[in-house]
Design an enzyme around this catalytic site. Structure first.
Site, mmCIF file in Angstrom:
data_model
loop_
_atom_site.group_PDB
_atom_site.id
_atom_site.type_symbol
_atom_site.label_atom_id
_atom_site.label_comp_id
_atom_site.label_asym_id
_atom_site.label_seq_id
_atom_site.Cartn_x
_atom_site.Cartn_y
_atom_site.Cartn_z
ATOM 1 N N ASP A 13 0.814 -1.228 0.000
ATOM 2 C CA ASP A 13 0.000 0.000 0.000
ATOM 3 C C ASP A 13 0.844 1.273 0.000
ATOM 4 O OD1 ASP A 13 -2.221 -1.713 0.303
ATOM 5 O OD2 ASP A 13 -1.869 -1.764 2.462
ATOM 6 N N LYS A 16 2.274 1.895 -5.103
ATOM 7 C CA LYS A 16 2.892 1.298 -6.307
ATOM 8 C C LYS A 16 2.003 1.457 -7.531
ATOM 9 C CE LYS A 16 3.288 -2.681 -4.465
ATOM 10 N NZ LYS A 16 2.830 -2.299 -3.118
ATOM 11 N N GLY A 40 -3.953 -4.693 -4.049
ATOM 12 C CA GLY A 40 -4.933 -3.667 -4.377
ATOM 13 C C GLY A 40 -4.184 -2.439 -4.829
ATOM 14 N N HIS A 41 -4.252 -2.141 -6.111
ATOM 15 C CA HIS A 41 -3.536 -0.981 -6.630
ATOM 16 C C HIS A 41 -4.541 0.087 -7.054
ATOM 17 C CE1 HIS A 41 0.262 -3.549 -7.564
ATOM 18 N NE2 HIS A 41 0.090 -3.303 -6.295
ATOM 19 N N GLN A 224 2.373 -6.042 -3.089
ATOM 20 C CA GLN A 224 2.693 -6.024 -1.650
ATOM 21 C C GLN A 224 4.020 -5.295 -1.410
ATOM 22 O OE1 GLN A 224 1.740 -9.450 -2.902
ATOM 23 N NE2 GLN A 224 -0.336 -8.774 -2.559
HETATM 24 P P1 IMP Z 1 -2.502 -12.924 2.051
HETATM 25 O O1 IMP Z 1 -1.590 -12.363 1.013
HETATM 26 O O2 IMP Z 1 -3.955 -12.750 1.703
HETATM 27 O O3 IMP Z 1 -2.156 -14.335 2.388
HETATM 28 O O4 IMP Z 1 -2.314 -12.075 3.395
HETATM 29 C C1 IMP Z 1 -1.120 -12.134 4.149
HETATM 30 C C2 IMP Z 1 -0.781 -10.781 4.748
HETATM 31 O O5 IMP Z 1 -0.408 -9.882 3.700
HETATM 32 C C3 IMP Z 1 -1.939 -10.090 5.474
HETATM 33 O O6 IMP Z 1 -1.411 -9.337 6.551
HETATM 34 C C4 IMP Z 1 -2.509 -9.138 4.439
HETATM 35 O O7 IMP Z 1 -3.174 -8.041 5.023
HETATM 36 C C5 IMP Z 1 -1.226 -8.710 3.753
HETATM 37 N N1 IMP Z 1 -1.425 -8.280 2.367
HETATM 38 C C6 IMP Z 1 -1.616 -9.054 1.281
HETATM 39 N N2 IMP Z 1 -1.724 -8.304 0.173
HETATM 40 C C7 IMP Z 1 -1.581 -7.022 0.559
HETATM 41 C C8 IMP Z 1 -1.552 -5.768 -0.141
HETATM 42 O O8 IMP Z 1 -1.665 -5.682 -1.367
HETATM 43 N N3 IMP Z 1 -1.374 -4.659 0.623
HETATM 44 C C9 IMP Z 1 -1.199 -4.723 1.977
HETATM 45 N N4 IMP Z 1 -1.203 -5.854 2.659
HETATM 46 C C10 IMP Z 1 -1.390 -7.004 1.962
#
Ligand code: IMP
Length: 431
Positions: A13, A16, A40-41, A224
């Site tokens: 977040d 990017k 989420g972009h 991420q």
């Molecule tokens: P997962 O990727 O859904 O398995 O989540 C694992 C961890 O990564 C959690 O803490 C999510 O909130 C975090 N996470 C996954 N994708 C994003 C992103 O695009 N932005 C921020 N946090 C993310």
């Protein structure tokens, strides 16, 4: 022509989406190399807000080819929904390509994501996005995955389902007391997706190689951030993929020698979604102020993000593990109006200073940030076109941030729109 990787240097977040969008307008090929619909972009163009999860943000630049690389875990239902929404808003999908080697998110992945999270002790819950990302990567490594190449071949799909589904159903029934999935229903649903996805499927690595050989500008879009990387992040509170720049090589199928530049994106403060230690967290009014002004609510889940001061220890770590050449500092405007601002320069742990980011989360949770306090700045920054036009204290903050992280500034963002940006260095240059 040069190949550039854009990565997040914090917990995701960072902005990017905006950086990718800016660079994509000059690129001919944009490649997503890791993650899936957990990302989420957010991109704002002429006041129109786009929230992208799976499809590279480059799709918003007409004429750009956008590849979902082999390192991505692709949920076909999500992809099709996102595609429909973009098309309904007039965005062409002509440039979309999907690697035949990408893994497919199956319904048991999403279900297991939820069930496994529920099974964890409250203090161990990761706070996943619930999109099946972790379980899909687990199956990839366990060689129980289904790839896009299998999805679009009706016989291969049936064969892979027979290889995988009985064991999944036994697990669901015996461990989780769930009835499991019906083979025919899954087959019908996924064959339906396959029909719609087939026109986009290509050999991703070959597409990237051709683009590089033809001298085209290629942009690798990270998802991420470094602190969510499976190896270098705050394990186990991480995502299940290689989010760092090295992930572009495996997740797109290119050699490290083909990468010319790594752009690290860092927000001027820090935010985190989900659980895990966060040394500079501000659980107070200043935190609330930054959250509201910075719209710090998850693009994917809508959850309020935890926010805190800029942490140079984590960004230094990210600069190192990614080989960041240039820093893009985002959301500087959000800090305007605070009388003082703080930068975390080091951690104090049991009376001594730690120079590096600790791997042990018990140590990290006991770390206290060592802060440097700087005077704040007032006013509207969004009209500034050069560093010289910024208030002196904002410039001082940026310079110190760059010094502490060990990375030169390449770009500064002062708002969500494309034009609210100060570009300092040409990004597409050869190493
Ligand atoms: P997962 O990727 O859904 O398995 O989540 C694992 C961890 O990564 C959690 O803490 C999510 O909130 C975090 N996470 C996954 N994708 C994003 C992103 O695009 N932005 C921020 N946090 C993310």
């Amino acid at each position: 022509m040069p190949a550039v990787v854009v990565v997040g240097t914090q917990w995701g977040d960072e902005g990017k989406g905006k950086v990718t969008d800016l660079l994509a307008s000059e690129a001919e090929l944009v490649v997503r190399y890791a993650g899936g619909s957990n990302a989420g972009h957010t991109v704002i163009i002429d006041g129109q807000l786009f929230k992208l999860h799976l499809i590279p943000s480059g799709i918003l630049s007409p004429g750009t080819t956008c590849l979902i690389g082999n390192g991505v875990v692709l949920d076909p239902a999500w992809l099709l929904r996102e595609a429909e929404e973009l098309q309904s808003r007039g965005v062409s999908l002509e440039g979309l390509r999907i690697s035949e080697r990408a893994q497919v998110v199956m319904p048991w992945h999403t279900l297991l994501d939820e069930l496994e999270e529920r099974e964890r002790r409250p203090e161990d819950r990761i706070g996943t996005t619930g999109r099946g990302i972790g379980p899909c990567y687990v199956d990839k490594v366990a060689r129980l995955g289904i790839r896009v190449a299998d999805l679009v071949d009706p016989e291969a799909l049936a064969d892979r389902l027979d290889a995988v589904l009985p064991a999944k159903n036994r697990l669901l029934q015996k461990v989780y007391d769930h009835p499991g999935f019906d083979r025919e229903a899954v087959l019908a649903e996924y064959r339906g997706y396959a029909e719609r996805i087939r026109p986009y499927v290509v050999d991703g690595a070959a597409l990237v190689r051709r683009a590089l050989d033809e001298g085209r500008r290629v942009l690798f879009e990270g998802a991420q951030g470094a602190l969510l990387d499976l190896d270098h992040g705050t394990y186990p509170f991480v995502t299940s993929s290689s989010t760092v720049a090295g992930g572009a090589c495996t997740g797109a199928g290119v050699g490290p020698g083909s990468i010319d530049r790594v752009v690290g994106v860092a927000k001027a403060y820090t935010s985190r979604v989900g659980r895990g230690p966060f040394p500079t967290e501000l659980p107070d009014e200043t935190g609330d102020l930054i959250r509201e002004k910075g719209h710090e609510y998850g693009t994917t889940t809508g959850r309020p993000r935890r926010v805190g001061w800029f942490d140079a220890v984590i960004v230094r770590h990210a600069v190192r593990v990614n080989g960041v050449d240039l820093l893009a500092v985002m959301s500087l405007d959000v800090l305007a109006g605070l009388s003082t601002v703080r930068l975390c320069t080091a951690y104090r742990y049991r009376g001594r200073q730690l120079p590096d980011f600790p791997a042990d989360l018990r140590v990290l949770s006991e770390c206290e940030p060592v802060y440097e306090e700087l005077p704040g700045w007032e006013g509207e920054l969004s009209g500034c076109q050069s560093l010289g036009e910024l208030p002196e204290n904002a410039r001082r903050y940026l310079n110190r941030l760059s010094e502490l992280t060990g990375a030169p500034l390449g770009l500064v963002s002062l708002g969500r729109e494309r034009h609210e940006t100060i570009a300092l260095t040409p990004i597409y240059t050869r190493r």
